[in-house]
Design an enzyme around this catalytic site. Structure first.
Site, short mmCIF file in Angstrom:
data_model
loop_
_atom_site.label_atom_id
_atom_site.label_comp_id
_atom_site.label_asym_id
_atom_site.label_seq_id
_atom_site.Cartn_x
_atom_site.Cartn_y
_atom_site.Cartn_z
N LYS A 50 0.80 -1.19 -0.08
CA LYS A 50 -0.07 0.04 -0.16
C LYS A 50 0.85 1.53 -0.02
CE LYS A 50 -3.24 -1.42 -0.47
NZ LYS A 50 -3.46 -2.23 -1.89
N HIS B 245 7.36 -7.48 -2.05
CA HIS B 245 7.16 -6.87 -0.75
C HIS B 245 7.97 -7.17 0.24
CE1 HIS B 245 3.77 -4.49 -1.99
NE2 HIS B 245 2.87 -5.48 -2.05
N SER C 183 -5.15 2.57 3.68
CA SER C 183 -5.19 1.99 2.40
C SER C 183 -5.22 0.82 2.66
CB SER C 183 -3.98 2.46 1.58
OG SER C 183 -4.16 1.62 0.45
N ARG D 25 -7.89 3.41 -5.30
CA ARG D 25 -9.04 3.88 -4.54
C ARG D 25 -9.10 5.19 -4.54
NH1 ARG D 25 -9.73 5.15 1.02
NH2 ARG D 25 -7.53 5.48 1.32
S1 PPS Z 1 -0.33 -3.05 -3.17
O1 PPS Z 1 -1.29 -3.87 -3.38
O2 PPS Z 1 0.35 -3.30 -1.81
O3 PPS Z 1 0.66 -3.39 -4.10
O4 PPS Z 1 -0.73 -1.66 -3.08
P1 PPS Z 1 0.20 -0.31 -3.77
O5 PPS Z 1 0.37 -0.21 -5.14
O6 PPS Z 1 1.35 -0.22 -2.98
O7 PPS Z 1 -0.65 1.03 -3.17
C1 PPS Z 1 -1.99 1.12 -3.42
C2 PPS Z 1 -2.30 2.70 -3.08
O8 PPS Z 1 -1.60 3.36 -4.39
C3 PPS Z 1 -2.60 4.14 -4.81
N1 PPS Z 1 -2.26 4.39 -6.18
C4 PPS Z 1 -2.02 5.76 -6.84
N2 PPS Z 1 -1.92 7.01 -6.21
C5 PPS Z 1 -1.52 7.99 -6.68
N3 PPS Z 1 -1.53 8.02 -8.59
C6 PPS Z 1 -1.42 6.64 -9.13
N4 PPS Z 1 -1.25 6.59 -10.27
C7 PPS Z 1 -1.85 5.65 -8.15
N5 PPS Z 1 -2.11 4.25 -8.56
C8 PPS Z 1 -2.23 3.67 -7.11
C9 PPS Z 1 -3.87 3.55 -4.76
O9 PPS Z 1 -4.86 4.53 -4.49
C10 PPS Z 1 -3.55 3.26 -3.15
O10 PPS Z 1 -3.70 4.08 -2.29
P2 PPS Z 1 -5.07 4.53 -1.48
O11 PPS Z 1 -4.98 5.54 -0.49
O12 PPS Z 1 -5.88 3.07 -0.98
O13 PPS Z 1 -5.80 5.20 -2.59
#
Ligand code: PPS
Length: 285
Positions: A44, A99, A129, A247
């Protein structure tokens, strides 16, 4: 729905997508090659965002690859069953994601010139998240409330264990030439410069049009629409609730979810566990 984790050497892993045997082999036997590029994060932290940027840098802004191949095939997960097989069969420079906590990461890395990018994020935002992610998916233990997940997170009783140990472990690598430390927050604040920093680290020069395309096509709005990147095409056993990894995509969402008492309790633990690290290393409040 599941009740527990898959435990490997004292660390909890999700029960979906990975088996004990593959985790064991990935940690103990996987050979990292000099030309590999590894994206590392605690869940996340913005991994998929970074992966999308990497893919776009790799294709010099061309969107064909990110629009036709699922993100988990473009950049396989080292410790997942499918990802591990894909990586073992892949020739040439590989992009891979993991991870894994530092103490479990393949030791072959230390004798390689492979590049590692570690992305970190405000742990309170990671907590929020993660709460939504594990509530909406079937890959791991489901929390019943934010308070319950809050307790799990503080105790390290979440997939991949303690955030504090994860970041402390990987931070020990931060001065290495082949390791780049990034944050979700800097990517949000100044995505253009951060993308330039990444491409420079990788030795891949982008012209202005290519950089524009990487910026545009890795944006939250565009990624949210790309079914090859937002995880919506994963099978129902992963999530039956029309899940997308995109999200909310903001910094500071913890303020909408944690009580003042929870935030204070978190800060207290944070100060204890992160003692000794200069505050300037971490771009969050
Ligand atoms: S995982 O499942 O652990 O691999 O998740 P991960 O990709 O590390 O994290 C998911 C969060 O990243 C946000 N996200 C983004 N934020 C901004 N811009 C872009 N392009 C983007 N893509 C993914 C995603 O919305 C999750 O955060 P939250 O706070 O839940 O929205």
């Amino acid at each position: 729905m599941t009740d527990d984790y898959l435990w490997f050497e004292g660390s909890p892993f999700p029960v979906w997508g990975s088996s004990y045997e593959v985790i064991k082999e990935a940690c103990a036997q996987f050979v990292i090659k000099d030309e590999d590029i590894v994206m590392v994060s605690f869940p996340k932290s913005g991994t998929h965002w970074l992966v999308e940027i990497l893919c776009l840098i790799h294709s010099k802004g061309d969107t064909k690859w990110i629009r036709s191949v699922p993100i988990w095939e473009r950049v396989p997960w080292l410790e997942s069953d499918d990802g591990y097989n894909l990586l073992n069969d892949r020739e040439g420079p590989r992009l891979l994601a993991t991870h894994l906590p530092f103490h479990l990461f393949p030791k072959s890395f230390f004798t390689s010139k492979a590049k590692v990018i570690y992305i970190m994020r405000n742990p309170k935002d990671i907590l929020v998240s993660g709460y939504y992610f594990y509530t909406m998916t079937n890959i791991s233990k489901k929390p019943e409330s934010v308070e319950q997940y809050f307790q799990w997170f503080i105790q390290g009783n979440v997939p991949y264990g303690s955030w504090f140990e994860h970041i402390r472990g990987w931070m020990s690598m931060r001065d290495r030439e082949n390791v780049l430390l990034l944050s979700y927050e800097e990517l949000q604040k100044d995505p253009r410069s951060t993308i330039e920093k990444i491409s420079q680290f990788l030795g891949k020069k982008l012209n202005p049009e290519e950089l524009d395309s990487v910026l545009k096509n890795s944006s939250f709005q565009v990624m949210k629409q790309n079914k090859m990147s937002n995880l919506e095409i994963l099978p129902e056993e992963f999530s039956s609730s029309h899940f997308k990894i995109t999200r909310k995509g903001i910094s500071g969402d913890w303020k909408n979810h944690l009580t003042v008492a929870q935030a204070e309790a978190f800060d207290k633990v944070y100060q204890e566990k992160m003692a000794g690290f200069p505050k300037e290393l971490f771009p969050w409040e």
